[in-house]
Design a protein around this motif. Structure first.
Motif, PDB file in Angstrom:
ATOM      1  N   GLY A  31       0.782  -1.083  -0.071  1.00  0.00           N
ATOM      2  CA  GLY A  31      -0.084  -0.221   0.036  1.00  0.00           C
ATOM      3  C   GLY A  31       0.704   1.226   0.176  1.00  0.00           C
ATOM      4  O   GLY A  31       1.961   1.397   0.711  1.00  0.00           O
ATOM      5  N   GLN A  32       0.697   2.035  -0.988  1.00  0.00           N
ATOM      6  CA  GLN A  32       1.213   3.269  -1.187  1.00  0.00           C
ATOM      7  C   GLN A  32       0.563   4.690  -0.642  1.00  0.00           C
ATOM      8  O   GLN A  32      -0.664   4.874  -1.213  1.00  0.00           O
ATOM      9  N   LEU A  33       0.852   5.186   0.535  1.00  0.00           N
ATOM     10  CA  LEU A  33       0.607   6.599   0.846  1.00  0.00           C
ATOM     11  C   LEU A  33       1.076   7.631  -0.112  1.00  0.00           C
ATOM     12  O   LEU A  33       1.880   7.459  -0.896  1.00  0.00           O
ATOM     13  N   PRO A  34       0.445   8.690   0.035  1.00  0.00           N
ATOM     14  CA  PRO A  34       0.680   9.879  -0.741  1.00  0.00           C
ATOM     15  C   PRO A  34       1.842  10.600  -0.382  1.00  0.00           C
ATOM     16  O   PRO A  34       1.978  11.796  -0.123  1.00  0.00           O
ATOM     17  N   ILE A  35       3.022   9.817  -0.323  1.00  0.00           N
ATOM     18  CA  ILE A  35       4.269  10.631   0.134  1.00  0.00           C
ATOM     19  C   ILE A  35       5.131  10.851  -0.826  1.00  0.00           C
ATOM     20  O   ILE A  35       5.566   9.933  -1.814  1.00  0.00           O
ATOM     21  N   ASP A  36       5.691  12.093  -0.685  1.00  0.00           N
ATOM     22  CA  ASP A  36       6.750  12.381  -1.748  1.00  0.00           C
ATOM     23  C   ASP A  36       7.850  11.921  -1.295  1.00  0.00           C
ATOM     24  O   ASP A  36       8.506  12.142  -0.161  1.00  0.00           O
ATOM     25  N   PRO A  37       8.640  10.777  -2.160  1.00  0.00           N
ATOM     26  CA  PRO A  37       9.923  10.481  -1.724  1.00  0.00           C
ATOM     27  C   PRO A  37      11.052  11.389  -1.568  1.00  0.00           C
ATOM     28  O   PRO A  37      11.962  11.058  -0.588  1.00  0.00           O
ATOM     29  N   ALA A  38      10.945  12.324  -2.228  1.00  0.00           N
ATOM     30  CA  ALA A  38      11.950  13.422  -2.164  1.00  0.00           C
ATOM     31  C   ALA A  38      12.226  14.219  -0.643  1.00  0.00           C
ATOM     32  O   ALA A  38      13.013  14.576  -0.145  1.00  0.00           O
ATOM     33  N   THR A  39      10.873  14.297  -0.257  1.00  0.00           N
ATOM     34  CA  THR A  39      10.658  15.095   0.844  1.00  0.00           C
ATOM     35  C   THR A  39      10.242  14.390   2.128  1.00  0.00           C
ATOM     36  O   THR A  39      10.386  14.877   3.418  1.00  0.00           O
ATOM     37  N   GLY A  40       9.607  13.230   1.994  1.00  0.00           N
ATOM     38  CA  GLY A  40       9.151  12.549   3.056  1.00  0.00           C
ATOM     39  C   GLY A  40       7.678  12.829   3.646  1.00  0.00           C
ATOM     40  O   GLY A  40       7.185  12.549   4.625  1.00  0.00           O
ATOM     41  N   ALA A  41       7.401  14.056   2.778  1.00  0.00           N
ATOM     42  CA  ALA A  41       5.944  14.643   3.340  1.00  0.00           C
ATOM     43  C   ALA A  41       4.869  14.420   2.583  1.00  0.00           C
ATOM     44  O   ALA A  41       5.084  14.139   1.344  1.00  0.00           O
ATOM     45  N   PHE A  42       3.758  14.556   3.001  1.00  0.00           N
ATOM     46  CA  PHE A  42       2.506  14.174   2.094  1.00  0.00           C
ATOM     47  C   PHE A  42       2.285  15.224   0.845  1.00  0.00           C
ATOM     48  O   PHE A  42       3.059  16.648   1.404  1.00  0.00           O
ATOM     49  N   VAL A  43       1.690  14.953  -0.255  1.00  0.00           N
ATOM     50  CA  VAL A  43       1.808  15.855  -1.231  1.00  0.00           C
ATOM     51  C   VAL A  43       0.178  16.524  -1.256  1.00  0.00           C
ATOM     52  O   VAL A  43      -0.678  15.636  -1.690  1.00  0.00           O
ATOM     53  N   GLY A  44       0.137  17.625  -0.901  1.00  0.00           N
ATOM     54  CA  GLY A  44      -1.468  18.235  -0.742  1.00  0.00           C
ATOM     55  C   GLY A  44      -2.058  17.465   0.263  1.00  0.00           C
ATOM     56  O   GLY A  44      -1.742  16.387   0.897  1.00  0.00           O
ATOM     57  N   GLU A  45      -3.435  18.209   0.435  1.00  0.00           N
ATOM     58  CA  GLU A  45      -4.324  18.046   1.325  1.00  0.00           C
ATOM     59  C   GLU A  45      -5.600  17.375   0.889  1.00  0.00           C
ATOM     60  O   GLU A  45      -6.617  17.260   1.558  1.00  0.00           O
ATOM     61  N   ASP A  46      -5.607  17.442  -0.442  1.00  0.00           N
ATOM     62  CA  ASP A  46      -6.931  16.854  -1.083  1.00  0.00           C
ATOM     63  C   ASP A  46      -6.887  15.484  -1.597  1.00  0.00           C
ATOM     64  O   ASP A  46      -5.646  15.062  -2.099  1.00  0.00           O
ATOM     65  N   ILE A  47      -7.938  14.875  -2.034  1.00  0.00           N
ATOM     66  CA  ILE A  47      -7.689  13.374  -2.523  1.00  0.00           C
ATOM     67  C   ILE A  47      -7.201  13.315  -4.029  1.00  0.00           C
ATOM     68  O   ILE A  47      -6.496  12.378  -4.417  1.00  0.00           O
ATOM     69  N   VAL A  48      -7.410  14.544  -4.699  1.00  0.00           N
ATOM     70  CA  VAL A  48      -6.766  14.486  -6.255  1.00  0.00           C
ATOM     71  C   VAL A  48      -5.259  14.362  -6.255  1.00  0.00           C
ATOM     72  O   VAL A  48      -4.591  13.346  -6.818  1.00  0.00           O
ATOM     73  N   SER A  49      -4.508  15.424  -5.256  1.00  0.00           N
ATOM     74  CA  SER A  49      -3.194  15.303  -5.391  1.00  0.00           C
ATOM     75  C   SER A  49      -2.710  13.921  -4.642  1.00  0.00           C
ATOM     76  O   SER A  49      -1.499  13.452  -5.065  1.00  0.00           O
ATOM     77  N   GLN A  50      -3.262  13.636  -3.613  1.00  0.00           N
ATOM     78  CA  GLN A  50      -2.883  12.462  -2.967  1.00  0.00           C
ATOM     79  C   GLN A  50      -2.909  11.092  -3.727  1.00  0.00           C
ATOM     80  O   GLN A  50      -2.205  10.282  -3.653  1.00  0.00           O
ATOM     81  N   THR A  51      -4.119  11.032  -4.318  1.00  0.00           N
ATOM     82  CA  THR A  51      -4.275   9.995  -5.352  1.00  0.00           C
ATOM     83  C   THR A  51      -3.230   9.904  -6.280  1.00  0.00           C
ATOM     84  O   THR A  51      -2.704   8.879  -6.592  1.00  0.00           O
ATOM     85  N   ARG A  52      -2.910  10.936  -6.903  1.00  0.00           N
ATOM     86  CA  ARG A  52      -2.014  11.163  -7.859  1.00  0.00           C
ATOM     87  C   ARG A  52      -0.552  10.779  -7.498  1.00  0.00           C
ATOM     88  O   ARG A  52       0.185   9.884  -7.949  1.00  0.00           O
ATOM     89  N   GLN A  53      -0.196  11.042  -6.104  1.00  0.00           N
ATOM     90  CA  GLN A  53       1.088  10.722  -5.530  1.00  0.00           C
ATOM     91  C   GLN A  53       1.121   9.206  -5.345  1.00  0.00           C
ATOM     92  O   GLN A  53       2.129   8.520  -5.625  1.00  0.00           O
ATOM     93  N   SER A  54       0.009   8.542  -4.585  1.00  0.00           N
ATOM     94  CA  SER A  54      -0.227   7.075  -4.464  1.00  0.00           C
ATOM     95  C   SER A  54       0.382   6.310  -5.637  1.00  0.00           C
ATOM     96  O   SER A  54       1.165   5.570  -5.652  1.00  0.00           O
ATOM     97  N   LEU A  55      -0.351   6.686  -6.642  1.00  0.00           N
ATOM     98  CA  LEU A  55      -0.275   6.230  -7.911  1.00  0.00           C
ATOM     99  C   LEU A  55       1.046   6.405  -8.657  1.00  0.00           C
ATOM    100  O   LEU A  55       1.725   5.235  -9.383  1.00  0.00           O
ATOM    101  N   THR A  56       1.648   7.469  -8.497  1.00  0.00           N
ATOM    102  CA  THR A  56       3.139   7.707  -8.976  1.00  0.00           C
ATOM    103  C   THR A  56       3.997   6.883  -8.051  1.00  0.00           C
ATOM    104  O   THR A  56       5.066   6.400  -8.935  1.00  0.00           O
ATOM    105  N   ASN A  57       3.896   6.674  -6.766  1.00  0.00           N
ATOM    106  CA  ASN A  57       4.597   5.749  -6.274  1.00  0.00           C
ATOM    107  C   ASN A  57       4.624   4.518  -6.685  1.00  0.00           C
ATOM    108  O   ASN A  57       5.683   3.789  -6.768  1.00  0.00           O
ATOM    109  N   ILE A  58       3.550   3.859  -6.847  1.00  0.00           N
ATOM    110  CA  ILE A  58       3.355   2.358  -7.466  1.00  0.00           C
ATOM    111  C   ILE A  58       4.047   2.443  -8.740  1.00  0.00           C
ATOM    112  O   ILE A  58       4.624   1.490  -8.941  1.00  0.00           O
TER     113      ILE A  58
END
Length: 127
Positions: A31-58
């Motif tokens: 399971g991939q959380l919406p974490i930016d691997p470069a910063t270790g922080a969540f990307v955005g506070e909305d479902i659109v940006s968080q979904t995009r980051q989780s799928l980018t990680n996958i």
């Protein structure tokens, strides 16, 4: 034979698990959380940006093993709020061309680090 898959282009595991594991012709992506691997922080506070980051990680995990999103045969989407399903689905659709994988989506009581979404995937890499 089991092979661990790891890449710096996706967030490091935050517990005793691997980013992905190849077993024969199957790859299981944790399971991939919406974490930016470069910063270790969540990307955005909305479902659109968080979904995009989780799928980018996958995608990054799969690419590190020579696979693409087209190899995915099944995903599981965990949502903090099922009311976000529509917005998540719009972003999700942009990551797949042609035949989409099988999928299940659930609302859950809570996710790690108070995430809005977590997505896991199973990919097939055989003939």
């Amino acid at each position: 034979m089991k092979k661990v898959i790891a890449t710096e282009k996706a967030p490091a595991a935050i517990g005793p698990y691997s980013q992905g594991v190849r077993c024969g012709d199957m790859v299981f992506v944790s399971g991939q959380l919406p974490i930016d691997p470069a910063t270790g922080a969540f990307v955005g506070e909305d479902i659109v940006s968080q979904t995009r980051q989780s799928l980018t990680n996958i995608r990054a995990i799969l690419e590190s093993d020579g696979l693409t999103m087209a190899n995915i045969v099944k995903t599981t989407v965990l949502l903090k709020n099922i009311g976000d399903f529509g917005a998540m689905n719009e972003v999700y659709a942009t990551f797949f061309e042609g035949a989409c994988p099988a999928r299940a989506a659930f609302e859950v009581a809570a996710l790690p680090k108070d995430s809005l979404i977590e997505i896991e995937a199973v990919a097939y890499c055989g003939e």
